[in-house]
Design a protein around this motif. Structure first.
Motif, PDB file in Angstrom:
ATOM      1  N   HIS A   1      -9.004  41.585  -9.281  1.00 39.18           N
ATOM      2  CA  HIS A   1      -9.609  40.844 -10.142  1.00 39.18           C
ATOM      3  C   HIS A   1     -10.950  40.464  -9.751  1.00 39.18           C
ATOM      4  CE1 HIS A   1     -10.671  37.479 -12.960  1.00 39.18           C
ATOM      5  NE2 HIS A   1     -10.280  38.069 -13.777  1.00 39.18           N
TER       6      HIS A   1
ATOM      7  N   ARG B   1      -5.380  52.034  -4.280  1.00 43.13           N
ATOM      8  CA  ARG B   1      -4.753  50.576  -4.073  1.00 43.13           C
ATOM      9  C   ARG B   1      -4.548  49.998  -5.541  1.00 43.13           C
ATOM     10  NH1 ARG B   1      -2.881  49.506   0.396  1.00 43.13           N
ATOM     11  NH2 ARG B   1      -3.543  47.532   0.321  1.00 43.13           N
ATOM     12  N   GLY B   2      -4.116  48.645  -5.334  1.00 40.50           N
ATOM     13  CA  GLY B   2      -3.890  48.128  -6.665  1.00 40.50           C
ATOM     14  C   GLY B   2      -5.520  47.438  -7.186  1.00 40.50           C
ATOM     15  N   LEU B   3      -5.094  46.978  -8.216  1.00 43.23           N
ATOM     16  CA  LEU B   3      -6.379  46.291  -8.743  1.00 43.23           C
ATOM     17  C   LEU B   3      -6.659  44.837  -8.461  1.00 43.23           C
ATOM     18  CD1 LEU B   3      -5.959  48.808 -10.939  1.00 43.23           C
ATOM     19  CD2 LEU B   3      -6.922  47.159 -12.652  1.00 43.23           C
TER      20      LEU B   3
ATOM     21  N   TYR C   1       2.860  49.364 -14.127  1.00 52.86           N
ATOM     22  CA  TYR C   1       2.395  50.182 -14.633  1.00 52.86           C
ATOM     23  C   TYR C   1       2.252  51.537 -13.860  1.00 52.86           C
ATOM     24  CZ  TYR C   1      -0.431  46.431 -16.496  1.00 52.86           C
ATOM     25  OH  TYR C   1      -0.943  44.922 -17.229  1.00 52.86           O
TER      26      TYR C   1
ATOM     27  N   THR D   1       7.490  45.476 -19.186  1.00 56.36           N
ATOM     28  CA  THR D   1       7.470  44.172 -18.814  1.00 56.36           C
ATOM     29  C   THR D   1       8.987  43.640 -18.307  1.00 56.36           C
ATOM     30  OG1 THR D   1       5.946  43.738 -20.580  1.00 56.36           O
ATOM     31  CG2 THR D   1       6.825  41.738 -19.706  1.00 56.36           C
TER      32      THR D   1
ATOM     33  N   GLN E   1     -12.744  40.816 -18.907  1.00 48.53           N
ATOM     34  CA  GLN E   1     -12.325  40.723 -17.378  1.00 48.53           C
ATOM     35  C   GLN E   1     -12.798  42.259 -16.694  1.00 48.53           C
ATOM     36  OE1 GLN E   1      -8.902  38.366 -16.343  1.00 48.53           O
ATOM     37  NE2 GLN E   1      -7.971  39.185 -18.090  1.00 48.53           N
TER      38      GLN E   1
ATOM     39  N   TYR F   1     -12.153  44.340 -13.334  1.00 46.29           N
ATOM     40  CA  TYR F   1     -11.507  44.519 -12.082  1.00 46.29           C
ATOM     41  C   TYR F   1     -12.037  45.780 -11.319  1.00 46.29           C
ATOM     42  CZ  TYR F   1      -7.455  41.967 -14.223  1.00 46.29           C
ATOM     43  OH  TYR F   1      -6.530  40.973 -15.077  1.00 46.29           O
TER      44      TYR F   1
ATOM     45  N   ILE G   1       2.086  50.637  -9.988  1.00 48.26           N
ATOM     46  CA  ILE G   1       1.834  49.555  -9.589  1.00 48.26           C
ATOM     47  C   ILE G   1       2.452  48.262 -10.528  1.00 48.26           C
ATOM     48  CG2 ILE G   1      -0.487  47.981  -9.552  1.00 48.26           C
ATOM     49  CD1 ILE G   1      -2.122  50.511  -9.724  1.00 48.26           C
TER      50      ILE G   1
ATOM     51  N   LEU H   1       0.400  50.673 -19.030  1.00 50.96           N
ATOM     52  CA  LEU H   1       1.553  49.739 -19.052  1.00 50.96           C
ATOM     53  C   LEU H   1       2.846  50.415 -19.296  1.00 50.96           C
ATOM     54  CD1 LEU H   1       2.575  46.778 -18.519  1.00 50.96           C
ATOM     55  CD2 LEU H   1       2.356  46.373 -21.047  1.00 50.96           C
TER      56      LEU H   1
ATOM     57  N   TYR I   1      -2.172  33.421 -18.213  1.00 48.69           N
ATOM     58  CA  TYR I   1      -2.047  34.653 -18.517  1.00 48.69           C
ATOM     59  C   TYR I   1      -3.477  35.607 -18.767  1.00 48.69           C
ATOM     60  CZ  TYR I   1       2.875  35.535 -19.357  1.00 48.69           C
ATOM     61  OH  TYR I   1       4.281  35.620 -19.075  1.00 48.69           O
ATOM     62  N   ASN I   2      -4.382  34.700 -17.988  1.00 48.40           N
ATOM     63  CA  ASN I   2      -5.854  35.107 -18.254  1.00 48.40           C
ATOM     64  C   ASN I   2      -6.324  36.300 -17.128  1.00 48.40           C
ATOM     65  OD1 ASN I   2      -7.003  33.873 -20.237  1.00 48.40           O
ATOM     66  ND2 ASN I   2      -7.089  31.999 -19.237  1.00 48.40           N
ATOM     67  N   GLU I   3      -5.429  36.009 -16.019  1.00 47.54           N
ATOM     68  CA  GLU I   3      -5.580  36.886 -14.803  1.00 47.54           C
ATOM     69  C   GLU I   3      -4.011  37.385 -14.345  1.00 47.54           C
ATOM     70  OE1 GLU I   3      -7.879  35.011 -11.619  1.00 47.54           O
ATOM     71  OE2 GLU I   3      -7.332  36.607 -10.305  1.00 47.54           O
ATOM     72  N   GLN I   4      -4.252  38.636 -13.854  1.00 51.94           N
ATOM     73  CA  GLN I   4      -3.018  39.271 -13.075  1.00 51.94           C
ATOM     74  C   GLN I   4      -3.384  39.821 -11.713  1.00 51.94           C
ATOM     75  OE1 GLN I   4      -0.627  41.909 -15.164  1.00 51.94           O
ATOM     76  NE2 GLN I   4      -1.090  41.448 -17.205  1.00 51.94           N
TER      77      GLN I   4
ATOM     78  N   PHE J   1       4.773  42.709 -14.556  1.00 49.12           N
ATOM     79  CA  PHE J   1       4.796  44.156 -15.146  1.00 49.12           C
ATOM     80  C   PHE J   1       4.608  45.473 -14.278  1.00 49.12           C
ATOM     81  CE2 PHE J   1       3.901  41.566 -18.949  1.00 49.12           C
ATOM     82  CZ  PHE J   1       3.034  40.359 -18.202  1.00 49.12           C
TER      83      PHE J   1
ATOM     84  N   LEU K   1     -14.020  37.141 -14.877  1.00 45.17           N
ATOM     85  CA  LEU K   1     -13.627  36.679 -16.539  1.00 45.17           C
ATOM     86  C   LEU K   1     -14.868  36.081 -16.966  1.00 45.17           C
ATOM     87  CD1 LEU K   1     -10.164  35.419 -17.708  1.00 45.17           C
ATOM     88  CD2 LEU K   1     -12.500  34.346 -18.290  1.00 45.17           C
TER      89      LEU K   1
ATOM     90  N   PHE L   1      -2.153  42.211  -8.845  1.00 44.00           N
ATOM     91  CA  PHE L   1      -1.635  43.331  -8.544  1.00 44.00           C
ATOM     92  C   PHE L   1      -1.217  43.649  -7.251  1.00 44.00           C
ATOM     93  CE2 PHE L   1      -2.756  45.401 -12.676  1.00 44.00           C
ATOM     94  CZ  PHE L   1      -3.425  44.425 -13.282  1.00 44.00           C
ATOM     95  N   GLY L   2      -0.014  44.575  -7.222  1.00 52.54           N
ATOM     96  CA  GLY L   2       0.613  44.994  -5.937  1.00 52.54           C
ATOM     97  C   GLY L   2      -0.414  46.149  -5.516  1.00 52.54           C
ATOM     98  N   PRO L   3      -0.193  46.473  -4.340  1.00 55.15           N
ATOM     99  CA  PRO L   3      -1.149  47.598  -3.784  1.00 55.15           C
ATOM    100  C   PRO L   3      -0.684  49.002  -4.177  1.00 55.15           C
ATOM    101  CG  PRO L   3       0.468  46.731  -2.255  1.00 55.15           C
ATOM    102  CD  PRO L   3       0.680  45.951  -3.267  1.00 55.15           C
TER     103      PRO L   3
ATOM    104  N   GLY M   1      -3.893  38.130 -22.097  1.00 57.43           N
ATOM    105  CA  GLY M   1      -2.256  38.039 -22.242  1.00 57.43           C
ATOM    106  C   GLY M   1      -1.414  38.912 -21.386  1.00 57.43           C
TER     107      GLY M   1
END
Lengths: 109, 115
Positions: free
Chosen positions: A45, A41-43, B36, B49, A33, A35, B93, B46, B101-104, B34, A48, B106-108, A94
């Protein structure tokens, strides 16, 4: 999970040019993936690509994957100043995502 | 995708104080979140969790008594940096995974500066 390593570490181009970033990894993957992170800032996506795919497109983004070389590339075509950000690849999937240090892209007007 | 917010966006505190950072899922129920940490010009690492209704699991090298995590509801996880010191200054973050679980998402992020 494993760590993707991006290169170059930093890239500066003119608006309208294409930007290419590369990612290498060490062991077999299920997917990879990309990003994007704007400064402070956050990431977000971007895309993929699965291990059985070789190329994928999304708008101005083109991602390739070469599992034999354990590498991927992200191409941004016709770059814009708003594309200025850091770009990370991630290969673990994961829950334990592990990121490289990323490529810092700067697109100048 | 899910909308994730963090509060505060940035905080400056004195050494020795505790700081609480909230991570909220605005439109998605998350049993897992999660946390980070990212130092300047470095990658995200990370930390832990967060599991709704149970104890958080921490990555190696992360002190659980230093970084307290509470995931009391399906939409809120909190990270408390206890007795913060200047070396805790970082960008924190949170993220939550989509079902496969392929994509996450994120918060800012929250910028913490400890003086």
């Amino acid at each position: 999970s494993q760590q993707g390593e991006e290169d170059p570490q930093a890239l500066s181009i003119q608006e309208g040019e294409n930007a290419t970033m590369n990612c290498s990894y060490k062991t077999s993957i299920n997917n990879l993936q990309w990003y994007r992170q704007n400064s402070g800032r956050g990431l977000v996506h971007l895309i993929l690509i699965r291990s059985n795919e070789r190329e994928k497109h999304s708008g101005r983004l083109r991602v390739t994957l070469d599992t034999s070389k354990k590498s991927s590339s992200l191409l941004i075509t016709a770059s814009r100043a708003a594309d200025t950000a850091s770009y990370f690849c991630e290969t673990g999937g994961g829950n334990k995502l592990t990121f490289g240090t990323g490529t810092q892209l700067k697109v100048e007007l | 995708g899910a909308v994730v917010s963090q509060h505060p966006s940035w905080v400056i505190c004195k050494s020795g104080t505790s700081v609480k950072i909230e991570c909220r899922s605005l439109d998605f129920q998350a049993t897992t979140m999660f946390w980070y940490r990212q130092f300047p010009k470095q990658s995200l690492m990370l930390m832990a969790t967060s599991n709704e209704g149970s104890k958080a699991t921490y990555e190696q090298g992360v002190e659980k008594d230093k970084f307290l995590i509470n995931h009391a509801s399906l939409t809120l996880s909190t990270l408390t940096v206890t007795s913060a010191h200047p070396e805790d200054s970082s960008f924190y973050i949170c993220s939550l995974p989509e079902r496969g679980y392929n994509e996450q998402f994120f918060g800012p992020g929250t910028r913490l500066t400890v003086l």
